[in-house]
Enzyme design. Structure first.
Site, PDB file in Angstrom:
ATOM      1  CE  LYS A 140      57.216  68.230  28.252  1.00 14.46           C
ATOM      2  NZ  LYS A 140      57.487  66.797  28.039  1.00 14.46           N
ATOM      3  CD  GLU A 184      40.706  69.006  24.922  1.00 16.31           C
ATOM      4  OE1 GLU A 184      40.102  67.941  25.188  1.00 16.31           O
ATOM      5  OE2 GLU A 184      40.137  69.992  24.455  1.00 16.31           O
ATOM      6  CB  CYS A 225      42.094  61.045  24.502  1.00 18.39           C
ATOM      7  SG  CYS A 225      41.752  61.989  23.013  1.00 18.39           S
ATOM      8  CD  GLU A 254      42.950  57.421  29.198  1.00 18.50           C
ATOM      9  OE1 GLU A 254      43.790  57.908  29.976  1.00 18.50           O
ATOM     10  OE2 GLU A 254      42.538  58.002  28.186  1.00 18.50           O
TER      11      GLU A 254
HETATM   12  P1  NAD Z   1      51.096  62.355  30.508  1.00 17.90           P
HETATM   13  O1  NAD Z   1      50.113  63.103  31.336  1.00 17.90           O
HETATM   14  O2  NAD Z   1      51.940  61.326  31.132  1.00 17.90           O
HETATM   15  O3  NAD Z   1      52.107  63.372  29.805  1.00 17.90           O
HETATM   16  C1  NAD Z   1      51.649  64.424  28.984  1.00 17.90           C
HETATM   17  C2  NAD Z   1      52.728  65.489  28.916  1.00 17.90           C
HETATM   18  O4  NAD Z   1      52.877  66.110  30.197  1.00 17.90           O
HETATM   19  C3  NAD Z   1      54.114  64.972  28.531  1.00 17.90           C
HETATM   20  O5  NAD Z   1      54.707  65.901  27.646  1.00 17.90           O
HETATM   21  C4  NAD Z   1      54.841  64.950  29.872  1.00 17.90           C
HETATM   22  O6  NAD Z   1      56.235  65.097  29.756  1.00 17.90           O
HETATM   23  C5  NAD Z   1      54.255  66.171  30.528  1.00 17.90           C
HETATM   24  N1  NAD Z   1      54.338  66.206  32.009  1.00 17.90           N
HETATM   25  C6  NAD Z   1      54.453  65.169  32.860  1.00 17.90           C
HETATM   26  N2  NAD Z   1      54.421  65.619  34.133  1.00 17.90           N
HETATM   27  C7  NAD Z   1      54.281  66.971  34.076  1.00 17.90           C
HETATM   28  C8  NAD Z   1      54.159  68.003  35.056  1.00 17.90           C
HETATM   29  N3  NAD Z   1      54.167  67.739  36.349  1.00 17.90           N
HETATM   30  N4  NAD Z   1      54.005  69.279  34.632  1.00 17.90           N
HETATM   31  C9  NAD Z   1      53.967  69.571  33.318  1.00 17.90           C
HETATM   32  N5  NAD Z   1      54.072  68.630  32.333  1.00 17.90           N
HETATM   33  C10 NAD Z   1      54.215  67.352  32.717  1.00 17.90           C
HETATM   34  O7  NAD Z   1      50.238  61.760  29.292  1.00 17.90           O
HETATM   35  P2  NAD Z   1      50.730  60.753  28.164  1.00 17.90           P
HETATM   36  O8  NAD Z   1      50.957  59.422  28.773  1.00 17.90           O
HETATM   37  O9  NAD Z   1      51.810  61.387  27.362  1.00 17.90           O
HETATM   38  O10 NAD Z   1      49.457  60.693  27.218  1.00 17.90           O
HETATM   39  C11 NAD Z   1      48.396  59.829  27.418  1.00 17.90           C
HETATM   40  C12 NAD Z   1      47.243  60.545  28.073  1.00 17.90           C
HETATM   41  O11 NAD Z   1      46.855  61.666  27.277  1.00 17.90           O
HETATM   42  C13 NAD Z   1      46.017  59.690  28.184  1.00 17.90           C
HETATM   43  O12 NAD Z   1      45.420  59.877  29.448  1.00 17.90           O
HETATM   44  C14 NAD Z   1      45.114  60.241  27.090  1.00 17.90           C
HETATM   45  O13 NAD Z   1      43.745  60.016  27.288  1.00 17.90           O
HETATM   46  C15 NAD Z   1      45.451  61.673  27.117  1.00 17.90           C
HETATM   47  N6  NAD Z   1      45.063  62.302  25.859  1.00 17.90           N
HETATM   48  C16 NAD Z   1      44.013  63.170  25.856  1.00 17.90           C
HETATM   49  C17 NAD Z   1      43.593  63.728  24.656  1.00 17.90           C
HETATM   50  C18 NAD Z   1      42.433  64.688  24.606  1.00 17.90           C
HETATM   51  O14 NAD Z   1      42.374  65.471  23.674  1.00 17.90           O
HETATM   52  N7  NAD Z   1      41.496  64.665  25.534  1.00 17.90           N
HETATM   53  C19 NAD Z   1      44.266  63.415  23.483  1.00 17.90           C
HETATM   54  C20 NAD Z   1      45.325  62.525  23.537  1.00 17.90           C
HETATM   55  C21 NAD Z   1      45.726  61.981  24.742  1.00 17.90           C
END
Ligand code: NAD
Length: 487
Positions: free
Chosen positions: A174, A249, A283, A380
């Site tokens: 997804k 992650e 991240c 963050e």
């Molecule tokens: P987000 O948590 O808003 O969304 C991530 C994904 O989860 C999206 O596809 C979203 O549609 C989905 N989602 C949202 N609510 C959900 C739910 N209740 N159940 C299941 N899926 C759901 O994150 P974002 O804004 O897309 O990305 C930024 C974040 O990702 C930052 O915090 C960043 O640090 C983190 N990140 C971590 C890594 C890592 O490897 N540690 C890498 C890249 C980004």
């Protein structure tokens, strides 16, 4: 002209009964029309993955045959790298000069894990009992539900699915609603590479429900999530309802630590790479610079001088060094953090504005003379904002670096090898770079501790996430035993 992108469910391309737009953050205009999944689409995608896993053609392949398909996929990725890289740039505003190379490099992940696909051995165990022969096999965990963020969609997807494919799993992915196109297009490459249908499926949607349906689906055997801390906790709770194990992650607030004995030109360059590459939307962003008091002014001046020269502009232009922020909500969040730091008396040494470009641009911003309890040092931001903290001893640097609920990564800049070893041991994070920052590859395990999540991606560790052990006991004598005694 917008491009239309569909989901891939089994052998079928599915347009969805409704659609949503993907907006190019540079132009502010819709550039792609994307399928919106219904709950029935998610059910069908999980069923397609289940059919491929349970008795489908995929489930009958040997590790060597899986590896061969993965190598073909690697070759197909290279052929489509430019198109996929451009899709990411148009979806999230990251530089085309980074994305082209990043997408091309993905083939190395599939080749690395293709090489492991036929090396998934078990072991023979000394059962301590001469009348029992015992062995352990390692089997694929099943259907994987993968949920992705917007900042590096295909790279982060690859961290999950290259090992999952090597293990023999099937996948429903997804993508983020902010950057769905590259992953949806990527699904078509599986057919081109000769994979049987159902091995890799996609579901997309603008609403968070699509992700919720997927991770809460009882047909999903393992959830692998990359995204924010808050969503990660919700995902883990939903997966717990059907007792699916989870890899998380999540975010970070990583410390990039400069000691006075460091090569200050290299360290300053490392601070820039840590926070201003990808406009800080990574991240692993080194969003807290910890600089020794003896070199604090010099390092801040060096970083500010280079930051002021960072070229903002069209992410497709090879001369551009920082593109726009991915979407308005993220831009607003960054703006608020900087405004609040200013109100609380921090020095905004450079940046803070839009560079005169308007739209979703945000200048590289340096917040100096802050203490670690400030919001800009604890939360963050996920943008081009560097907080610069001062320390006076190694112990103090360790205490500040570890005073964070996150534990993803850290950088250390020093010429003293003994100090480097002491620091790598003391820092409570999943990755430490010494005299370097922001390097990753397929063979090095990647992941966080504390609120940065759990589980590891990449390396042989990443493969283990998608395997489970089966213990087999074989009685060798035919003797009848007391049925009421554990034996
Ligand atoms: P987000 O948590 O808003 O969304 C991530 C994904 O989860 C999206 O596809 C979203 O549609 C989905 N989602 C949202 N609510 C959900 C739910 N209740 N159940 C299941 N899926 C759901 O994150 P974002 O804004 O897309 O990305 C930024 C974040 O990702 C930052 O915090 C960043 O640090 C983190 N990140 C971590 C890594 C890592 O490897 N540690 C890498 C890249 C980004």
């Amino acid at each position: 002209m917008t491009t239309t992108v569909t989901m891939r469910i089994g052998a079928e391309r599915r347009a969805g009964t409704t659609t949503f737009d993907s907006i190019d953050p540079y132009t502010g205009e819709a550039w792609a029309t994307v399928a919106e999944a219904s709950r029935a689409d998610v059910d069908d995608a999980v069923a397609a993955a289940r059919a491929a896993f349970d008795g489908g053609e995929w489930s009958k392949l040997s590790g060597r045959e899986r590896g061969r398909l993965m190598r073909r996929l690697a070759a197909v990725i290279e052929e489509h790298a430019d198109e996929l890289g451009l899709a990411e740039t148009r979806d999230n505003g990251k530089l085309l000069r980074e994305m082209g190379g990043q997408v091309r490099s993905l083939s190395a992940w599939y080749e690395y894990y293709a090489g492991l696909a036929d090396k998934i051995d078990g072991r023979v165990v000394d059962t301590g009992r001469p009348d029992y022969f015992g062995f352990v096999t390692r089997e694929p965990i099943g259907v994987v539900g993968a949920v992705l963020p917007w900042n590096s969609p295909l790279l982060l997807l690859t961290f999950k699915i290259a090992p999952a494919l090597a293990a023999g799993c099937t996948i429903v992915a997804k993508p983020s609603e902010q950057a769905p196109v590259s992953i949806l297009k990527f699904a078509d490459l599986f057919e081109e590479a000769g994979f049987p249908p159902g091995v890799f499926n996609t579901v997309s949607g603008a609403s968070r429900e699509v992700g919720e349906w997927l991770v809460g689906h009882p047909g999903v055997d393992r959830v692998s999530f990359t995204g924010s801390e808050i969503t990660g906790a919700a995902v883990a709770a939903a997966a717990a309802k059907h007792l699916a194990p989870v890899t998380l992650e999540l975010g970070g607030k990583s410390a990039n630590i400069v000691f006075p004995d460091a090569d200050l030109a290299a360290a300053s360059n490392g601070l820039i790479a840590g926070i201003f590459a990808a406009a800080g939307q990574t991240c692993i962003a080194g969003s807290r610079a910890l600089v020794h008091a003896d070199v604090y002014e010099e390092v801040v001046a060096r970083v500010a001088e280079r930051a002021a020269r960072i070229r903002l502009g069209d992410p497709k232009d090879p001369e551009t060094e920082m593109g726009p922020i991915c979407f308005p909500g993220q831009h607003e969040k960054i703006r608020r953090f900087v405004a609040q730091a200013k109100e609380q008396g921090a020095d905004i040494v450079g940046g803070g504005g839009d560079g005169g470009l308007g739209g979703l641009f945000f200048e590289p911003t340096i917040v100096a003379n802050v203490t670690n309890d400030a919001m800009v040092c604890q939360e963050e931001i996920f943008g081009p904002v560097l907080s610069v903290l001062r320390f006076s001893s190694e112990e103090e640097a360790i205490a500040i670096a570890n005073d964070s609920r996150y534990g993803l990564a850290a950088g250390i800049w020093t010429a003293d090898i003994r100090r480097a070893f002491r620091m790598t041991k003391a820092l409570r994070v999943g990755t430490v770079w010494v005299n370097a920052y922001r390097t990753l590859n397929y063979a090095m395990p990647f992941g966080g501790i504390k609120s940065s999540g759990f589980g590891r991606e990449n390396g042989t560790e990443g493969l283990h996430e998608y395997l489970q052990e089966k213990a087999v006991w074989i009685e060798t004598t035919g003797a009848t035993r007391d049925p009421f005694v554990l034996g």
